[in-house]
Design an enzyme around this catalytic site. Structure first.
Site, short mmCIF file in Angstrom:
data_model
loop_
_atom_site.label_atom_id
_atom_site.label_comp_id
_atom_site.label_asym_id
_atom_site.label_seq_id
_atom_site.Cartn_x
_atom_site.Cartn_y
_atom_site.Cartn_z
N HIS A 40 38.85 20.33 50.32
CA HIS A 40 38.89 20.91 49.18
C HIS A 40 36.88 20.60 48.23
CE1 HIS A 40 39.57 23.49 45.36
NE2 HIS A 40 40.88 23.84 45.95
N HIS A 53 47.96 32.36 42.08
CA HIS A 53 47.48 33.69 43.00
C HIS A 53 49.34 34.54 42.23
CE1 HIS A 53 46.72 29.79 46.00
NE2 HIS A 53 45.74 29.98 45.31
#
Length: 426
Positions: free
Chosen positions: A173, A107
């Site tokens: 997830h 990120h």
């Protein structure tokens, strides 16, 4: 039937014909409320670690302690978890140097303002803070070769610490099985090429690379190996409800404590439903529904209980638009989702590209179902990404009926990120 769905920073209500709704998958995780304050739950976990000596014992005599902390994209209640962990370290080693290493993965870097919101200004003034940069090769050291064959390059600060700790939270997830635990190292503080090798197309195609599965999942195997090799000695992870309140905390060994937390979460979020023609879901609201890229997670949950050729309706605000530039180009440049999927599946691990994993899952969903996006994104952008736009969920249902040619059966998954959906037997 009136159903409320998380959407952006609030909620949106949808009215559905009750006779068409086959199931509403609202596992207890979304609606359960904590029995005691979060601080007490974390304190109890730290006092009774799983598979590990107490944190104070581990910290005694250590000179440099590094705590891997989540970044701005995760709703981890760091103000509740980090202070008692740091207090335990200071009681054992008052003069230890303590570094918060922000586990950004691939990120963008977390800003100072975002750090202050997450940790509080007072805490940030007491410790050194370093934001991981997956592209900074000079900050990495090699730990060898992952079980998958990829290079294991991890942030030097983590590897060279006298004691490596982590915080985080556990939720389903869509390809790693569950978040939390070992993910603080890989992808958290790993080099870009290490993350890409772990997120390769062959692994994403593996039948065990699915929500709620750890055993046999090659992505998890790599991640745990990297965490052990980096020396992750102790963690504190929490489980959160739909309002991001702490329901339970788990501390101790990076595998044993994490698995205990995964078992707890799975017991509260797994749900079954018969396959339906239409599946309505969300990405759990802010912060995970900020863009289309992230919304793929909720779509993958809906995919599990949507019949092939059916319609997924994803309600996600997507105020930031697409979210991933290479992800956007992948779908804008090729009108055939099946062709995209074939191309991605042919990419060898060492040539994995940015956002490829998200594109692969999205392409897989699009080859099985049509997708209608209820969002604030520009309709032209939505169409360019092989979806149909709608202003409301009711409008999306009418559009889905038109696509199907009949009023379809409906399953609703109010929080697609916090649910492990499975087709009902028979």
């Amino acid at each position: 039937m009136r159903i409320e769905l998380p959407y952006g920073r609030g909620r949106t209500a949808v009215l559905l014909p009750e006779e068409r709704v086959r199931a509403v998958l609202s596992p207890p995780l979304s609606t359960r409320y904590p029995a005691v304050p979060a601080e007490e739950l974390v304190a109890r976990a730290l006092a009774s670690p799983i598979g590990s000596p107490p944190l104070e014992d581990l910290a005694r005599g250590k000179k440099h302690v590094v705590l891997l902390a989540s970044d701005h994209t995760r709703p981890v209640p760091s103000k509740v978890i980090v202070p008692p962990m740091l207090s335990a370290v200071r009681r054992a080693s008052p003069d230890a140097r303590i570094t918060l290493l922000i586990a950004t993965g691939c990120h963008r870097g977390t800003t100072r303002e975002e750090l202050e919101v997450k940790f509080g200004r007072e805490l940030l003034e007491q410790v050194e803070v370093v934001v991981h940069d997956c592209a900074d090769r000079d900050s990495m050291v090699s730990l060898g070769t992952l079980p998958s064959g990829g290079p294991c390059l991890v942030n030097r600060l983590a590897v060279q610490a006298d004691l490596l700790l982590s915080e985080g939270f556990i939720e389903p997830h869509f390809f790693a099985g569950f978040s939390g635990g070992r993910k603080s190292v890989l992808p958290g503080v790993a080099a870009r090429e290490t993350v890409y090798a772990n997120h390769c197309s062959a692994f994403l195609s593996h039948p065990c690379a699915r929500s709620g599965i750890l055993d046999g999942n090659p992505i998890h195997t790599d991640m745990l190996w990297a965490a052990r090799k980096a020396g992750l000695a102790f963690l504190c992870n929490v489980a959160l409800n739909g309002g991001h309140e702490v329901l339970a905390a788990f501390a101790g060994d990076c595998d044993q404590a994490h698995r205990a937390g995964c078992r707890y979460v799975e017991g509260l979020c797994r749900a079954e439903a018969p396959l339906s023609d239409i599946v309505i879901t969300t990405n759990g609201g802010y912060p995970l529904d900020q863009n289309i890229y992230q919304a793929v997670k909720g779509m993958s949950t809906a995919e599990a209980v949507c019949r092939e050729g059916g319609v997924i309706i994803m309600a996600a605000a997507c105020e930031d638009g697409c979210g991933g530039e290479s992800f956007r180009r992948t779908f804008q440049d090729e009108p055939d989702a099946a062709a995209i999927l074939r191309r991605i599946e042919a990419v060898p691990a060492h040539r994995t590209e940015a956002d490829q994993w998200q594109s692969q899952v999205f392409a897989r969903v699009l080859t099985r179902c049509r997708v209608i996006l209820v969002s604030r994104a520009e309709p032209a952008l939505v169409r360019s990404l092989h979806m149909l736009p709608a202003a409301t969920v009711e409008e999306a249902v009418a559009l889905a009926d038109s696509l199907l040619g009949f009023p379809g059966s409906i399953t609703v998954i109010p929080d697609g990120v916090a649910t492990i959906a499975a087709p009902a037997a028979g």
